[in-house]
Design a protein around this motif. Sequence first.
Motif, short mmCIF file in Angstrom:
data_model
loop_
_atom_site.label_atom_id
_atom_site.label_comp_id
_atom_site.label_asym_id
_atom_site.label_seq_id
_atom_site.Cartn_x
_atom_site.Cartn_y
_atom_site.Cartn_z
N GLY A 62 0.79 -1.22 0.00
CA GLY A 62 0.00 0.00 0.00
C GLY A 62 0.82 1.27 0.00
N GLY A 63 2.11 1.15 0.21
CA GLY A 63 2.98 2.30 0.25
C GLY A 63 3.44 2.74 -1.12
N SER A 64 4.34 3.72 -1.14
CA SER A 64 4.81 4.31 -2.39
C SER A 64 6.32 4.43 -2.41
CB SER A 64 4.20 5.71 -2.58
OG SER A 64 2.79 5.66 -2.66
N LEU A 65 6.87 4.39 -3.61
CA LEU A 65 8.27 4.66 -3.86
C LEU A 65 8.38 5.42 -5.17
CD1 LEU A 65 10.07 1.29 -3.02
CD2 LEU A 65 10.33 3.44 -1.77
N ARG A 66 9.43 6.22 -5.29
CA ARG A 66 9.71 6.92 -6.54
C ARG A 66 11.11 6.57 -7.00
NH1 ARG A 66 10.60 13.35 -7.87
NH2 ARG A 66 9.55 13.38 -9.91
N LEU A 67 11.21 5.89 -8.13
CA LEU A 67 12.49 5.54 -8.70
C LEU A 67 12.95 6.64 -9.65
CD1 LEU A 67 11.92 1.77 -9.59
CD2 LEU A 67 12.57 2.80 -7.40
N ASN B 35 2.75 3.73 -6.67
CA ASN B 35 1.80 3.85 -5.59
C ASN B 35 1.06 2.54 -5.39
OD1 ASN B 35 2.42 6.63 -5.33
ND2 ASN B 35 0.84 7.17 -6.84
N SER B 36 0.42 2.40 -4.25
CA SER B 36 -0.36 1.21 -3.92
C SER B 36 0.43 -0.06 -4.19
CB SER B 36 -1.67 1.20 -4.72
OG SER B 36 -2.44 2.35 -4.44
N LEU B 37 1.65 -0.09 -3.71
CA LEU B 37 2.54 -1.21 -3.99
C LEU B 37 2.03 -2.51 -3.38
CD1 LEU B 37 5.92 0.64 -3.58
CD2 LEU B 37 5.22 -0.66 -5.60
N VAL C 173 8.50 -5.18 -1.24
CA VAL C 173 7.21 -4.80 -0.68
C VAL C 173 6.76 -5.91 0.26
CG1 VAL C 173 4.84 -4.09 -1.14
CG2 VAL C 173 6.66 -3.57 -2.80
N SER C 174 6.60 -5.59 1.52
CA SER C 174 6.19 -6.56 2.52
C SER C 174 4.68 -6.51 2.71
CB SER C 174 6.89 -6.29 3.85
OG SER C 174 6.55 -5.02 4.38
N SER C 175 4.11 -7.64 3.12
CA SER C 175 2.67 -7.74 3.34
C SER C 175 2.30 -7.37 4.77
CB SER C 175 2.17 -9.14 3.00
OG SER C 175 2.80 -10.10 3.82
#
Length: 124
Positions: A15-20, A84-86, A122-124
Amino acid sequence: QVQLVDSGGGLVQAGGSLRLSCAASGRTSSSYAMGWFRQAPGKEREFVSTISWSGATTYYVDSVKGRFTISRDNAKNTMYLQMNSLKPEDTAVYYCAARDYSTTSRRAGEYAYWGQGTQVTVSS
């Protein structure tokens, strides 16, 4: 010749986000399309997204549509992938790539230049 350095990966909860980011250097005066690919353990490298030189044309693999956004800033010679919404299934090493043409491609074999890869977990 174009050199690429990708960065921005890390560990994030579902549910988190990252920007590459992908910074290009070298002979960058010519027009070149760019893209993102990823490779998960035990799987082949797969297409994620691509963007034309102008930024007007983009494509995404179905599994990330609506969640990921590709963009570029040619004045900075930099491409981005906002994620988003990883989901846990997004876990992979992500690679940026560039090719000597202005138009997009979804095939890894059509890209000549590659970054070193950045790990996204991405962890659950």
